[in-house]
Motif scaffolding. Sequence first.
Motif: not given
Lengths: 540, 212
Positions: A57, A60-61, A206-207, A212, A222-223, A248
């Motif tokens: 997460s 990738q962000a 991120f969210t 994704v 996977t996030t 989260q």
Amino acid sequence: MPLTSSIGRWWMPGVLALTVLALITVLPLAALVLSATNVAPQDVLTNSHFRRVIWFSFYQALMSACLSVALAIPIAQALSREQRFPGRKLLINLFSLSLVIPTLVAIFGIVAVFGRTGWLNDFIGLFGIKPFSIYGLVGILLAHVFFNLPLATRILLQSLDNIPNEQWRLSTQLRMNASAQFRFIEWPAMRTQLVGVFMLIFTLCFTSFTIVMALGGGPRATTVEVAIYQALRFDFDLDAAVSLAIVQLLFCSALLLLSAFFKHEAPLGFGHRIPDQLFRPVSGYRWLNFLLIAVATLFVIMPLIGLIISAINPSTIKVLLHDNTIKAVFNTLFIALVASCLSVLMGIGLLLSSRHLRIRLGHYRLGQWIQHAGNIILVMPPVVLGTGLFLLLRNVADVFSIALGLAILINSLMALPFVLRILDGPLMQAAEQQDRVIQSLGIIGWSRWRLLDWPLVRKPLGFAMAISATLAAGDLSAIALFGSERAMTLPLLLFQRMGGYRFHEAATTAALLLITCLILFLILQAVVSGTVKRYNHAYA
Amino acid sequence: MLTLEKLTVQLGENRYCYNLCAGVDRVSAILGKSGSGKSTMLNVIAGFLRSTNGELQWNGQSLLGLPANQRPVTTLFQQHNLFSHLSVEQNIGLGINPQLKLTNEDHSSINRTLDEVGLHGYAKKNASTLSGGEQQRVALARCLLRKQPVLLLDEPFSALDESTRHEMIELTRNVIQEHSLCVVLVTHNSDDAHMLNAQLYELTEGELIKQN
């Protein structure tokens, strides 16, 4: 100390809005926290699968934000240096499309262009290069850059266009070359925005859920957001879902706090205002500017063209007339319209009471906090909120039979930050300048709304409704949790058809969703905004 | 007679204490630097700010318990007096009825007052199309129609250019005499005060000192 006059119930709209907000966020949050006593969120950190999910997460962000911002700098610079070329305004408006275009639709277009059987692979195949796959990190980054490069470009371009003409005139007289202009004029202007833009994009990515889900999803890509969904819908592992949701929640709160340090206001909507008579010296290599602009344009426009071309195929009519499609259109419109009304009502409620507190009573901080309450979805992303609602309601109702209602609630909260940002200016500015006049004339309550607020707010209100309806119509995250054959929407249908490798059907569905969103946007804006001129002329 | 008796306001670190008797016979002009507390005084009289101590009376009756829109007071501000999306008529009408429910009689009195401030035929114009001077005239017309005995002038001429300013002061002087109003003027420009033949007060260190 300012005087409280006997003017009634200024607190009512705000209290109503806050009550609704509390019911749909605090209760699910409580449900989450209470069931967390059975699970141990810290276990998430020791589980190697979850550790990988969390790491991915962030990774990738970070990559998405770096790429988007780094590419946006030269493109914004090129656009700012080339103030006059045909289609410039259209191009900048195209860059705002990423705000309203449904994520899944864009993903479909990206697959059509960059996918294994897409144009790009066909093209490089001519040179004997092996085709590449966009599923996994590459695809996620591509899609995130597709959405966030235009956003970053617009924000940076705005700060470049705000450079006073005098600075440019001075730079000409001082005979600065292009690189000196960059160093002394353009870079300082952009630098003030960079951290804010970076944080904004990092948080968005991120969210990120839909991208994704569609392009990643395997154990390697996977996030947290998607892992919650998978735990809830596929593994039926409620404990894991709760643990991940709490993790989260903590990450998002930290990100929001961090962003608050680098406070910045990104321009919203389509009103990119270019100051009159902008003076820009011709400098640098103009062919390079145009090359950059052309590549950026192609990058944004090709997926849309790819989508439209593939939408018309032998099965188009069959797909459009399919029962499921028609049902999905109705459900989508229903969710969009109700969520948009709810969102705008909550937004206006919060703003009216906040305005009274801020301007009339001088409690600036308190008023601002009431407004910030509307941004709760930034701390509690849709899937986390959905998990809470699931926990809260599973014993009293069949959550899948009230899926549309839950989607409406979540979508209205997702649109609320936009609504607040759009309506804040028009509701506050005039009131701030004229509060004493309004007070001494005793214009209160409904009269104040009808005579003073509505004429000023009508146009932005139309825009806010259009944006929130379009966001809700194109959203997958809320309906993915609760949707089923019984509660089908266009994004969910598109997701199923894409997942089922039914390319033709998916293409038509994607185009239908895009058209639905565009029509919703245009109609709502036209109907609500009305023609403001007519209002004035009626009395003239 | 408007009386301020040790009317005290605390704004953060600053403390102001006002003593003043303003009659209908002569304009009272408050002079002072910016930040000296001139506008604060008008805000307390009008009810936009709450005083911490002292007394404020109109003809022997205390005003302190009344909310802003029920005080016998009307204010002409330096700017932003008008709602730019409404017509001249509507802007003035709001002074008669805040729900803008106007009778035929109201409309004719609006037109009469517009004549009085020299804006004959302006009723249907949009406020945003007016010049700065015209906007102040409309605002003055609204003040007159509210028929309140106390008129507070909060630097109403400061945003105007030289010739417009003279015209506006002239108009204000005539109107004050015509309607026999109790007027408190706040200004940083002593010329304004002289042209209105005002009794001067200097506001220094939070207190009013009568000038000769």
